[in-house]
Design a protein around this motif. Structure first.
Motif, PDB file in Angstrom:
ATOM      1  N   GLN A 219      19.794   0.425 -13.481  1.00 26.33           N
ATOM      2  CA  GLN A 219      20.633   1.619 -13.405  1.00 26.33           C
ATOM      3  C   GLN A 219      20.935   2.179 -14.785  1.00 26.33           C
ATOM      4  N   ALA A 220      21.030   1.298 -15.794  1.00 34.25           N
ATOM      5  CA  ALA A 220      21.358   1.739 -17.146  1.00 34.25           C
ATOM      6  C   ALA A 220      20.241   2.564 -17.778  1.00 34.25           C
ATOM      7  N   HIS A 221      19.009   2.426 -17.264  1.00 38.02           N
ATOM      8  CA  HIS A 221      17.874   3.114 -17.875  1.00 38.02           C
ATOM      9  C   HIS A 221      17.182   4.095 -16.925  1.00 38.02           C
ATOM     10  N   VAL A 222      17.707   4.254 -15.713  1.00 35.17           N
ATOM     11  CA  VAL A 222      17.015   5.085 -14.738  1.00 35.17           C
ATOM     12  C   VAL A 222      17.207   6.570 -15.040  1.00 35.17           C
ATOM     13  N   THR A 223      16.172   7.322 -14.852  1.00 32.75           N
ATOM     14  CA  THR A 223      16.245   8.781 -14.936  1.00 32.75           C
ATOM     15  C   THR A 223      15.835   9.345 -13.576  1.00 32.75           C
ATOM     16  N   ARG A 224      16.720  10.037 -12.902  1.00 29.50           N
ATOM     17  CA  ARG A 224      16.507  10.449 -11.519  1.00 29.50           C
ATOM     18  C   ARG A 224      15.898  11.842 -11.461  1.00 29.50           C
ATOM     19  N   GLN A 225      14.588  11.891 -11.662  1.00 25.26           N
ATOM     20  CA  GLN A 225      13.881  13.164 -11.555  1.00 25.26           C
ATOM     21  C   GLN A 225      13.287  13.366 -10.159  1.00 25.26           C
ATOM     22  N   VAL A 226      13.011  12.245  -9.458  1.00 21.22           N
ATOM     23  CA  VAL A 226      12.424  12.309  -8.124  1.00 21.22           C
ATOM     24  C   VAL A 226      13.317  11.556  -7.153  1.00 21.22           C
ATOM     25  N   SER A 227      13.551  12.129  -5.985  1.00 21.56           N
ATOM     26  CA  SER A 227      14.360  11.475  -4.957  1.00 21.56           C
ATOM     27  C   SER A 227      13.727  10.154  -4.556  1.00 21.56           C
ATOM     28  N   PRO A 228      14.532   9.087  -4.365  1.00 22.13           N
ATOM     29  CA  PRO A 228      13.958   7.808  -3.931  1.00 22.13           C
ATOM     30  C   PRO A 228      13.267   7.910  -2.574  1.00 22.13           C
ATOM     31  N   LEU A 229      13.722   8.833  -1.710  1.00 23.23           N
ATOM     32  CA  LEU A 229      13.048   9.028  -0.424  1.00 23.23           C
ATOM     33  C   LEU A 229      11.632   9.580  -0.614  1.00 23.23           C
ATOM     34  N   ARG A 230      11.425  10.387  -1.640  1.00 20.37           N
ATOM     35  CA  ARG A 230      10.079  10.873  -1.943  1.00 20.37           C
ATOM     36  C   ARG A 230       9.256   9.773  -2.609  1.00 20.37           C
ATOM     37  N   GLN A 231       9.891   8.976  -3.443  1.00 15.43           N
ATOM     38  CA  GLN A 231       9.176   7.926  -4.156  1.00 15.43           C
ATOM     39  C   GLN A 231       8.565   6.889  -3.216  1.00 15.43           C
ATOM     40  N   ILE A 232       9.266   6.550  -2.125  1.00 15.28           N
ATOM     41  CA  ILE A 232       8.742   5.499  -1.252  1.00 15.28           C
ATOM     42  C   ILE A 232       7.534   5.971  -0.432  1.00 15.28           C
ATOM     43  N   PHE A 233       7.231   7.263  -0.490  1.00 11.05           N
ATOM     44  CA  PHE A 233       6.031   7.772   0.174  1.00 11.05           C
ATOM     45  C   PHE A 233       4.930   8.132  -0.817  1.00 11.05           C
ATOM     46  N   ALA A 234       5.190   7.859  -2.090  1.00  9.15           N
ATOM     47  CA  ALA A 234       4.194   8.110  -3.130  1.00  9.15           C
ATOM     48  C   ALA A 234       3.572   6.779  -3.554  1.00  9.15           C
ATOM     49  N   PRO A 235       2.384   6.801  -4.195  1.00  2.00           N
ATOM     50  CA  PRO A 235       1.787   5.554  -4.690  1.00  2.00           C
ATOM     51  C   PRO A 235       2.755   4.845  -5.644  1.00  2.00           C
ATOM     52  N   PRO A 236       2.837   3.498  -5.597  1.00  2.00           N
ATOM     53  CA  PRO A 236       2.037   2.578  -4.765  1.00  2.00           C
ATOM     54  C   PRO A 236       2.724   2.203  -3.451  1.00  2.00           C
ATOM     55  N   TYR A 237       3.782   2.952  -3.079  1.00  2.00           N
ATOM     56  CA  TYR A 237       4.620   2.525  -1.958  1.00  2.00           C
ATOM     57  C   TYR A 237       4.284   3.152  -0.609  1.00  2.00           C
ATOM     58  N   GLY A 238       3.545   4.259  -0.583  1.00  2.00           N
ATOM     59  CA  GLY A 238       3.385   5.016   0.652  1.00  2.00           C
ATOM     60  C   GLY A 238       2.867   4.203   1.822  1.00  2.00           C
TER      61      GLY A 238
END
Length: 440
Positions: free
Chosen positions: A221-240
């Motif tokens: 959390q101390a280093h995260v930059t939230r440019q993409v929604s986590p809901l979108r991330q879980i459908f993008a590589p390598p998680y989709g």
């Protein structure tokens, strides 16, 4: 012997190595998550146990005759709405990734306890439906937050067994609900059972005040930059692909397990009455059956991590799915239709093995955290464990229609075993993570 050596010795050995000792925060955090999961299980089963009495009273107040067919039909619709609420609980995942696991865990427990207690005030079936929908939103989020917390807070060499221990809490909740039904429910009625669902408020307050966030989450959390929604991330590589496959497997588990566990008390009451039991004794017999189901599932939860470490995640889940498929068919497709003097004892015997196989849910508590990074872990866990509830809701709605139309409970429920056959075909597409550490 130094204090450190004594601590290590007391910790025992696992796979030939000294297990990492748990600190006080890890222990307290686990028991808070476990207690929340226990009370979550208790809350879920309360509805199944009081389904008949509650709808028998409320349907006439709603302008509907309380015939057995209408009770079964309305019960399926209400449970479908409950699953819709559980499906909506995917909203907790992004909240947990953004604001923390323990804060979100406390919020989910608060939501489901308040609306379970409110169900005791229902004056008609429509009010009960609204309260169960809202309670479902809280209940669905608790699993995701508890599972994510334990995976991140416990040391690597203990988190796999921790997943099995955590999942057992849900099924201890079945046992608690059965005990309450045999005492409070049998004496004071279904409204008192729903009032017992207010107990988790205490766990919510304790979690919020005492349990710290996992260090792993705080570092990320101390280093995260939230440019993409986590809901979108879980459908993008390598998680989709992982998201889609695990959502499908959980959908299978939801369809089969919930059909069996929700209708198990009603099936036992039916068989007990056919054997000559009076209503009160039949209700108590349903409580004993639920307790037996719970014992089997707790045993299955403790065995599952050992199997998963020895033979892998995919083969272990396949064994449990095959067990569910066989036990559902035997219980509802065969034992339910035996002669009255044999049906009840045979059905009760199969319940233990049905419970053991139903521990397949523990696999997802162990496996899901291994498939996703810390930044999106709670979102992925919540989504995969929630989205299948919508499909489960549709299946349960159809199940209610089938029960009403066929005039029998056994055959429609037995047909849900087909879902586990489909699950066996999906398992080979899942990512095997045996021997891998939790991703950062």
């Amino acid at each position: 012997m130094s204090r450190l050596d004594a601590t290590k010795a007391a910790a025992g050995h696992f796979n030939g190595r000294v297990r990492t000792p748990l600190n006080r925060q890890q222990i307290f955090g686990f028991w808070a998550a476990w207690a929340g999961w226990l009370l979550d299980g208790m809350d879920s089963v309360i509805y199944a146990l009081v389904l008949g009495p509650a709808l028998t009273e409320l349907l006439p107040h709603s302008g509907i005759e309380a015939t057995p067919g209408n009770v079964g039909y309305a019960g399926s619709i209400l449970f479908a709405l409950f699953l819709v609420g559980w499906g909506l609980s995917f909203i907790w995942g992004p909240i947990g990734d953004r604001f923390g696991r323990t804060r979100t865990l406390a919020a989910t427990v608060l939501i489901y306890s308040v609306f379970t207690g409110a169900a005791a005030l229902s004056q008609n079936v429509y009010e009960l439906a609204i309260f169960r929908l809202l309670a479902g939103i809280g209940i669905g989020g608790e699993w995701a937050m508890a599972g994510t917390y334990v995976a991140e807070a416990w040391p690597e060499d203990r988190r796999k067994m921790g997943a099995g221990y955590l999942q057992s809490g849900y099924y201890f909740g079945f046992f608690v609900a059965a005990a309450l039904n045999a005492t409070v429910g049998a004496t004071f009625g279904w409204r008192a059972m729903f009032l017992c669902g207010l107990a988790p408020v205490i766990v919510s307050i304790a979690t919020l005040m005492k349990v710290k966030e996992p260090e792993r989450w705080e570092r990320v959390q101390a280093h995260v930059t939230r440019q993409v929604s986590p809901l979108r991330q879980i459908f993008a590589p390598p998680y989709g692909r992982r998201t889609l496959v695990m959502s499908a497997l959980l959908t299978v588990a939801i369809i089969g397990l919930w059909a069996g566990s929700v209708y198990e008390p009603t099936a036992i009451i039916t068989l007990a009455k056919n054997s000559g039991y009076q209503q009160a004794d039949a209700v108590r017999m349903a409580s004993y059956g639920t307790g037996l189901l719970s014992i089997g599932t707790v045993v299955g939860c403790l065995v599952l991590p050992l199997l998963a470490e020895r033979i892998g995640r995919r083969p272990t889940l396949a064994l449990y799915f095959a067990g569910m498929m066989v036990c559902i068919m035997l219980a509802f497709g065969w034992a339910f239709y035996l002669p009255a003097d044999r049906a009840l004892p045979t059905f009760m015997t199969i319940l233990f093995f049905l419970g053991f196989s139903g521990a397949n849910f523990a696999m997802f508590s162990l496996w899901l955290p291994e498939l996703f990074g810390t930044q999106v872990r709670a979102t992925a866990f919540a989504f995969c464990t929630s989205i299948g509830r919508f499909i489960g809701a549709g299946v349960n709605f159809g199940l209610g229609i089938a029960v009403h139309g066929m005039g029998t409970l056994g055959t429609p429920v037995a047909l849900t075993a087909i879902a586990f056959g489909l699950g066996l075909l999906i398992i080979p597409f899942a990512t095997e993570t045996r021997g891998q550490v939790l991703p950062g």
